[in-house]
Each structure stands twice: as structure tokens, then as C-alpha cells.
Design a protein around this motif. Sequence first.
Motif, PDB file in Angstrom:
ATOM      1  N   ILE A   1      59.811  52.408  62.083  1.00 53.61           N
ATOM      2  CA  ILE A   1      59.526  51.056  61.612  1.00 53.61           C
ATOM      3  C   ILE A   1      60.846  50.274  61.580  1.00 53.61           C
ATOM      4  CG2 ILE A   1      58.759  49.693  59.629  1.00 53.61           C
ATOM      5  CD1 ILE A   1      56.914  52.013  58.902  1.00 53.61           C
ATOM      6  N   PRO A   2      60.912  49.110  62.179  1.00 52.58           N
ATOM      7  CA  PRO A   2      62.170  48.326  62.144  1.00 52.58           C
ATOM      8  C   PRO A   2      62.544  47.947  60.709  1.00 52.58           C
ATOM      9  CG  PRO A   2      60.649  47.468  63.803  1.00 52.58           C
ATOM     10  CD  PRO A   2      59.872  48.451  62.992  1.00 52.58           C
ATOM     11  N   LEU A   3      63.802  48.076  60.391  1.00 51.17           N
ATOM     12  CA  LEU A   3      64.289  47.752  59.053  1.00 51.17           C
ATOM     13  C   LEU A   3      65.521  46.860  59.153  1.00 51.17           C
ATOM     14  CD1 LEU A   3      64.086  51.268  57.326  1.00 51.17           C
ATOM     15  CD2 LEU A   3      62.541  49.340  56.954  1.00 51.17           C
ATOM     16  N   GLU A   4      65.598  45.881  58.267  1.00 46.99           N
ATOM     17  CA  GLU A   4      66.786  45.036  58.191  1.00 46.99           C
ATOM     18  C   GLU A   4      67.801  45.592  57.206  1.00 46.99           C
ATOM     19  OE1 GLU A   4      65.593  41.092  57.274  1.00 46.99           O
ATOM     20  OE2 GLU A   4      64.476  40.800  59.143  1.00 46.99           O
ATOM     21  N   ALA A   5      67.366  46.543  56.383  1.00 48.39           N
ATOM     22  CA  ALA A   5      68.244  47.081  55.340  1.00 48.39           C
ATOM     23  C   ALA A   5      69.389  47.889  55.950  1.00 48.39           C
ATOM     24  CB  ALA A   5      67.446  47.960  54.393  1.00 48.39           C
ATOM     25  N   ASP A   6      70.469  47.976  55.205  1.00 47.67           N
ATOM     26  CA  ASP A   6      71.606  48.803  55.588  1.00 47.67           C
ATOM     27  C   ASP A   6      71.248  50.254  55.284  1.00 47.67           C
ATOM     28  OD1 ASP A   6      74.002  50.043  56.068  1.00 47.67           O
ATOM     29  OD2 ASP A   6      75.002  49.234  54.293  1.00 47.67           O
ATOM     30  N   LEU A   7      71.001  51.053  56.295  1.00 50.62           N
ATOM     31  CA  LEU A   7      70.543  52.423  56.094  1.00 50.62           C
ATOM     32  C   LEU A   7      71.591  53.272  55.391  1.00 50.62           C
ATOM     33  CD1 LEU A   7      68.611  53.149  59.406  1.00 50.62           C
ATOM     34  CD2 LEU A   7      67.740  52.358  57.208  1.00 50.62           C
ATOM     35  N   ASN A   8      72.857  52.967  55.590  1.00 55.33           N
ATOM     36  CA  ASN A   8      73.901  53.730  54.909  1.00 55.33           C
ATOM     37  C   ASN A   8      73.772  53.635  53.391  1.00 55.33           C
ATOM     38  OD1 ASN A   8      75.140  54.621  57.266  1.00 55.33           O
ATOM     39  ND2 ASN A   8      76.401  52.769  57.431  1.00 55.33           N
ATOM     40  N   SER A   9      73.304  52.494  52.913  1.00 55.07           N
ATOM     41  CA  SER A   9      73.159  52.320  51.467  1.00 55.07           C
ATOM     42  C   SER A   9      72.065  53.192  50.895  1.00 55.07           C
ATOM     43  CB  SER A   9      72.887  50.847  51.142  1.00 55.07           C
ATOM     44  OG  SER A   9      71.612  50.445  51.631  1.00 55.07           O
ATOM     45  N   PHE A  10      71.194  53.711  51.756  1.00 55.66           N
ATOM     46  CA  PHE A  10      70.133  54.615  51.315  1.00 55.66           C
ATOM     47  C   PHE A  10      70.452  56.075  51.647  1.00 55.66           C
ATOM     48  CE2 PHE A  10      68.038  50.518  51.851  1.00 55.66           C
ATOM     49  CZ  PHE A  10      67.351  50.413  50.639  1.00 55.66           C
ATOM     50  N   GLY A  11      71.687  56.329  52.012  1.00 58.46           N
ATOM     51  CA  GLY A  11      72.097  57.702  52.306  1.00 58.46           C
ATOM     52  C   GLY A  11      71.612  58.221  53.635  1.00 58.46           C
TER      53      GLY A  11
ATOM     54  N   TYR B   1      65.085  67.739  60.605  1.00 60.38           N
ATOM     55  CA  TYR B   1      66.136  66.727  60.613  1.00 60.38           C
ATOM     56  C   TYR B   1      66.887  66.576  59.299  1.00 60.38           C
ATOM     57  CZ  TYR B   1      63.496  65.496  64.791  1.00 60.38           C
ATOM     58  OH  TYR B   1      62.850  65.548  65.996  1.00 60.38           O
ATOM     59  N   GLY B   2      66.364  67.087  58.211  1.00 62.30           N
ATOM     60  CA  GLY B   2      67.071  67.015  56.938  1.00 62.30           C
ATOM     61  C   GLY B   2      66.814  65.729  56.175  1.00 62.30           C
ATOM     62  N   PRO B   3      67.089  65.745  54.853  1.00 59.19           N
ATOM     63  CA  PRO B   3      66.735  64.625  53.981  1.00 59.19           C
ATOM     64  C   PRO B   3      67.597  63.378  54.142  1.00 59.19           C
ATOM     65  CG  PRO B   3      67.875  66.332  52.729  1.00 59.19           C
ATOM     66  CD  PRO B   3      67.629  66.902  54.102  1.00 59.19           C
ATOM     67  N   GLU B   4      68.641  63.434  54.965  1.00 62.51           N
ATOM     68  CA  GLU B   4      69.476  62.257  55.184  1.00 62.51           C
ATOM     69  C   GLU B   4      69.134  61.551  56.494  1.00 62.51           C
ATOM     70  OE1 GLU B   4      70.813  65.370  55.104  1.00 62.51           O
ATOM     71  OE2 GLU B   4      71.260  65.490  52.961  1.00 62.51           O
ATOM     72  N   SER B   5      68.039  61.953  57.135  1.00 67.29           N
ATOM     73  CA  SER B   5      67.737  61.478  58.482  1.00 67.29           C
ATOM     74  C   SER B   5      66.838  60.246  58.477  1.00 67.29           C
ATOM     75  CB  SER B   5      67.046  62.592  59.280  1.00 67.29           C
ATOM     76  OG  SER B   5      65.769  62.885  58.708  1.00 67.29           O
ATOM     77  N   ARG B   6      66.955  59.460  59.537  1.00 66.11           N
ATOM     78  CA  ARG B   6      66.049  58.321  59.736  1.00 66.11           C
ATOM     79  C   ARG B   6      64.620  58.827  59.917  1.00 66.11           C
ATOM     80  NH1 ARG B   6      66.372  52.998  62.025  1.00 66.11           N
ATOM     81  NH2 ARG B   6      64.396  52.008  61.466  1.00 66.11           N
ATOM     82  N   GLU B   7      64.467  60.018  60.470  1.00 64.70           N
ATOM     83  CA  GLU B   7      63.131  60.571  60.681  1.00 64.70           C
ATOM     84  C   GLU B   7      62.413  60.811  59.353  1.00 64.70           C
ATOM     85  OE1 GLU B   7      65.433  61.396  64.378  1.00 64.70           O
ATOM     86  OE2 GLU B   7      65.847  61.438  62.233  1.00 64.70           O
ATOM     87  N   VAL B   8      63.121  61.359  58.367  1.00 62.31           N
ATOM     88  CA  VAL B   8      62.522  61.569  57.046  1.00 62.31           C
ATOM     89  C   VAL B   8      62.177  60.232  56.404  1.00 62.31           C
ATOM     90  CG1 VAL B   8      63.138  62.195  54.670  1.00 62.31           C
ATOM     91  CG2 VAL B   8      63.340  63.880  56.499  1.00 62.31           C
ATOM     92  N   LEU B   9      63.089  59.282  56.473  1.00 61.81           N
ATOM     93  CA  LEU B   9      62.824  57.962  55.895  1.00 61.81           C
ATOM     94  C   LEU B   9      61.597  57.328  56.539  1.00 61.81           C
ATOM     95  CD1 LEU B   9      63.441  55.491  54.174  1.00 61.81           C
ATOM     96  CD2 LEU B   9      65.113  54.797  55.905  1.00 61.81           C
ATOM     97  N   ASP B  10      61.504  57.398  57.851  1.00 57.24           N
ATOM     98  CA  ASP B  10      60.370  56.773  58.529  1.00 57.24           C
ATOM     99  C   ASP B  10      59.062  57.461  58.168  1.00 57.24           C
ATOM    100  OD1 ASP B  10      59.664  54.679  60.558  1.00 57.24           O
ATOM    101  OD2 ASP B  10      58.764  56.420  61.523  1.00 57.24           O
ATOM    102  N   THR B  11      59.098  58.773  58.019  1.00 59.07           N
ATOM    103  CA  THR B  11      57.885  59.507  57.616  1.00 59.07           C
ATOM    104  C   THR B  11      57.424  59.060  56.232  1.00 59.07           C
ATOM    105  OG1 THR B  11      58.587  61.419  58.925  1.00 59.07           O
ATOM    106  CG2 THR B  11      56.925  61.814  57.241  1.00 59.07           C
ATOM    107  N   LEU B  12      58.369  58.865  55.328  1.00 60.57           N
ATOM    108  CA  LEU B  12      58.018  58.406  53.983  1.00 60.57           C
ATOM    109  C   LEU B  12      57.505  56.963  53.992  1.00 60.57           C
ATOM    110  CD1 LEU B  12      60.960  60.012  52.015  1.00 60.57           C
ATOM    111  CD2 LEU B  12      58.528  60.395  51.530  1.00 60.57           C
ATOM    112  N   LEU B  13      58.129  56.100  54.774  1.00 57.21           N
ATOM    113  CA  LEU B  13      57.681  54.710  54.844  1.00 57.21           C
ATOM    114  C   LEU B  13      56.269  54.622  55.414  1.00 57.21           C
ATOM    115  CD1 LEU B  13      60.906  52.854  56.066  1.00 57.21           C
ATOM    116  CD2 LEU B  13      60.017  53.068  53.733  1.00 57.21           C
ATOM    117  N   ARG B  14      55.981  55.434  56.402  1.00 55.41           N
ATOM    118  CA  ARG B  14      54.636  55.418  56.980  1.00 55.41           C
ATOM    119  C   ARG B  14      53.618  56.037  56.022  1.00 55.41           C
ATOM    120  NH1 ARG B  14      54.663  53.803  62.256  1.00 55.41           N
ATOM    121  NH2 ARG B  14      56.713  53.736  63.275  1.00 55.41           N
ATOM    122  N   LEU B  15      54.029  57.053  55.282  1.00 54.32           N
ATOM    123  CA  LEU B  15      53.137  57.619  54.273  1.00 54.32           C
ATOM    124  C   LEU B  15      52.870  56.608  53.161  1.00 54.32           C
ATOM    125  CD1 LEU B  15      51.529  59.950  53.101  1.00 54.32           C
ATOM    126  CD2 LEU B  15      53.647  60.851  52.129  1.00 54.32           C
ATOM    127  N   ASP B  16      53.879  55.836  52.808  1.00 55.62           N
ATOM    128  CA  ASP B  16      53.709  54.766  51.829  1.00 55.62           C
ATOM    129  C   ASP B  16      52.598  53.812  52.273  1.00 55.62           C
ATOM    130  OD1 ASP B  16      54.455  52.947  49.640  1.00 55.62           O
ATOM    131  OD2 ASP B  16      55.446  51.746  51.182  1.00 55.62           O
TER     132      ASP B  16
END
Length: 568
Positions: free
Chosen positions: A227-237, A315-330
Motif C-alpha cells: 500500500i503506498p504510504l507518505e509516512a517516513d517508514l524509518n520513524s516506524f522502525g 522478513y522479520g518485524p522491521e520489514s515493509r512486508e510485515v507492515l503491509d500485512t498488518l495494514l491490509r489486515l487492518d
Amino acid sequence: MSTRPSPSTLTLCLLLILGGACSLACSGQVAGENRPDTKGETPSDSSPRLILLVIIDQARSDYLTRFRPLFHGGLGRLLDNGIFFTQAYHEHARTLTASGHATLVTGLHPAHHGIIGNQWFDREQREDVYCVGDTVHGRSPGHLLGSTLGDWLKKSDPASLVYAASGKDRSAILMGGHEADGAFWYDQATGQFTSSSYYGDSSSSWLTAFNDRKIPDQSFAAPWSPIPLEADLNSFGIVKLDEGAFTTGFPRALGGPSAIPGPGFYTDYYASPAGDRYLAHLAREIVQRKSLGKDDHLDLLALSFSSLDSVGHAYGPESREVLDTLLRLDLVLGELLSFLDREVGENRTLVALSSDHGVLPLPELHAGLPEKSRRFTTGDILCHQAAGARLRERLGDGDWLLDDFYLNPAAIAARGLDLHKVARQLADIYEDCPAVRRAWTATDMEAGENHSDAFFQLYVNNYQPQRSPDVMLQMKPGILPYARPGTSHGSPYSYDTHVPVLLMVPGFGSGRIEEKIHTVDLAPTIAALVGLNVPAGLDGRSQVDMMQSLMDLSTRTEAAESRSSPTR
């Protein structure tokens, strides 16, 4: 005439519980006799008619706080409108899928519900046992020694319906318990949901019709892009992984270079966010086909979303893949909750959310881990492989081990040796390996004495005499016990034991509770909220009093703010 209380009685019972007392209407009166089937009748009051239990496989508690600004769907709704226990922990050492799911629904530790892991070794049969394996039905909850939330509900009112579904068979079956009306899981070979003859529903015409829709095939030849994000991903680890010469990043193809969907595609589909959306499709089908939440009989729908576990391992808990999986589950959960509002009615569903375990960050990133964090080296592997030979050096030639960590009591007795002493010798051998913090023996567990080691009780809570091995290893914190890429879980450390517990209760408030609780508390808390009796001897306890204290504080704060506000 049934003795099951009416919904108005359950509402009164809830009020009495929240006030710190419970009348006889909430005790022995709860259990009921068989009643005529009234599915489809209009519920008589506004009390909850459906319990929705959501377990997110491998969801660390910090995900809900770390990514909170990005959640605008179901996770966001639950955090806004529910009570979030921020310090909830599994209190057993082997943090695995089966153990975690069973703990959440029984209110028992693995020592008492018997599911000590995903599998174990049977000393009598001398073979591995799968936690939900069944020689008659193929799959069943037969190895589960305790009763579940669904079983308590069915005992209270046999007309209540209990269904469970997941990407994994063990998750669905253990959540459903012994008396479930149905349990369904994903078959990675076919891309379909299946069941077991234990439930008598595996060949149901409605499930066949659902599978015939071939929902996974609709995603064939479509890449997984974030999912495209404008947020700074580094700020989310979130970090960009060093993918090396043999892997690629987004977009990711699902399956191999085949012109038609097959097992490779269906496996990758399961291990992507698409698998969670597919489960939600099935959940909606169950609700409509079985008329869940449509009458005065409280029902339970338990769902375990498995995609995050596969993605987190890879990919581990710091990955864009984990974040995207959570955003889509949301988003998926938001759609599901809106669907239930329409089907069951607004404020008619009690939602509980938790996880079976967390996950170790990639050791190379040292994200909150000791500096010596690492994955197994060749030396670690060889040290463990040498354990059997080193034991033979001490005892002489013999078949001293039946399986990894399981001693051969017959061989030991034939030599006139003491089983407990031999176990200690094997433990000492493993403790010489540099990655091992401690090797616990069955004797340590059976002694049951107070121990100065902070992790001792977690191993006691995981020990079941007939199923557990003679020696249990505790790796040092931050050690990943394999050398291949990715990461895993299974340790007694907080990165594996700290999980979310979140409850959204109709008519209740919202907020955060920072006091520590344990995951064995979830099932008895839900039971108290809906007026169910629980078996004696549970390891967990209801936390409704803690929830009520939060609400009382919130009420007093609002009243004080109202008094101090200027008059208009």
C-alpha cells in the motif's frame, strides 16, 4: 423448562460482575438444557449475541502501538473503542502456535491443557505426534486436555453455535475446542478451505459452493505490491533489508513461472496478506450460512489470521512486508466489523483480540536485542549434533536417546543407571554449547520448588510429564536456533511472550490498562463478561474488575472536567 438465563438476566449479571459481585443468576443458573432451535428469531434485547475472537498469528504487542497512526480500519476501531491491555504476556516457555492458541481459549498453561508444542514425541509409540493429529478423523482436538471458551458456551446453552477458522489446522481446531460445530482451515495444495470428519461438515454443500468460487485464483498473475504510504517508514522502525544476490523486493510474485494456479501459487497466496482476506471471506460465509448472532443464543466465531506469521518468519518485524500485512489486515478487519454491524446489529458483537506469540527481530539488526544476538553458526549446530556421541562417551555404547531430548528409560534401567542423573548429564553436555543459556531437566520441573531463576516458572508451566522431553533447552537471549535466513519464535523472552490483549465490549468504554496480565486471563475474562461459568482450577482469572476500575476512573475524570469547565 430451560434454566439458561434470558438476555436481560445476562445483562443484569454483567452489571453485577462489573460492580464486584455476582448473584445466583450468574452462577449455577447459567447452565441450560437443550432448547428448540430458534435460529433466525429476532433477539429480545440489546445484549451481545456474538463473540468474535480474533487471534493474529505472530502479532507482537508493540505492533499496535508502533504502527498506531497508520491503522484506520478494524485495528484502529478496536484501539479507539476497546480496552487495550498493553502488558499482556504468555507465561510459558515454548511460545509456539499450538501452545499459544490453546492457552488463549482454555485459561490454562500448556502443563495443564497438554498442548506443549506443535508436536511432541510419544515415548510409548516411539513416534512424533502432531498436536491435532487423529488416526480416525485425520484432524481433531483429541490431544487437548482442557476445555475451551467454546466448550463452556456449549455447556451453558447447547443451542449456541461455535465455529472456528484459520489458515492453519491446529489454530482452527484448538480455538474451536471439543464441542465446536465446525472448524475450517486452508489447504495449501488446493487453495481451498477444508475440515475433518470429526465435525461432520467437511463435505457440506455450502463449503463446496464457497470453494467453487475459486477466490485465490482471482489473484493469480497479480503481484503483491505494498500500500503506498507518505509516512517516513524509518520513524516506524521499518528498514530496507539487505536482500543479497538471490532475492528481490517489492513487487513480489506469488508462485513460480506456471501458466495456471497450482500448489506453489496457493502456498505463496497463504503466505501473503491475501490469505487473511480469504479467511475473512469465509468468516462472512459462516455468519450468513449459520445465522450467527441472529437470536437469543450467544454464538462464538473464532478466527486466527495466519499470514503475518509466514511473512514475519521470512522478513522479520522491521520489514515493509510485515507492515503491509498488518495494514491490509487492518482493512480486512474493518470490513469484517462493518459486516457484523449489518448482519448482527451494531453493538451486538463482543470482540476479543490477541496473539499466540511474538517474534525475534532479525539478529543482525539488534533491534532491542543484546549485542551478542546472532543466528546459529556451524559451530553451534555441530555442538548440538555431538550431544549423542558425548553422552555415549560418558555412559558407554547404547541407544540412550529415543529422540532429540527424549531419553530411553529401558536402556538406562537395563544398565542400572538413574534416569534423572542421566538427564542431568545430557543437560550438562548441552550447557557446554555456547548458544545455550540453560538446559532444564524433567527433574527440575517435577521438583516444583521456588527457583531463583526468573524463567523457571515458564518452563514449569510448559511441562507435561507424559509429553515433555527429559531435557528442555533455553537459548541465550537474541539467539536464533537455526542458520537459514529469516527469523522465528519459541523462546521465553519478552519479544516472544509479549502480545496484545484487546477487548471491545458493547456498552463498555475504552482505554489502556498498563498493569501486567497473562494470556491465560483472556478466556475467563470473556466468560465473566457474558455470564458463563468456568471450570475449577483454571490458571487464569477474570480481569473484569481491572476493566471496571479503568471505567470508574474515566467516569470520575470526566465528571471532574465537567465541573471545572466554564459555564456557557
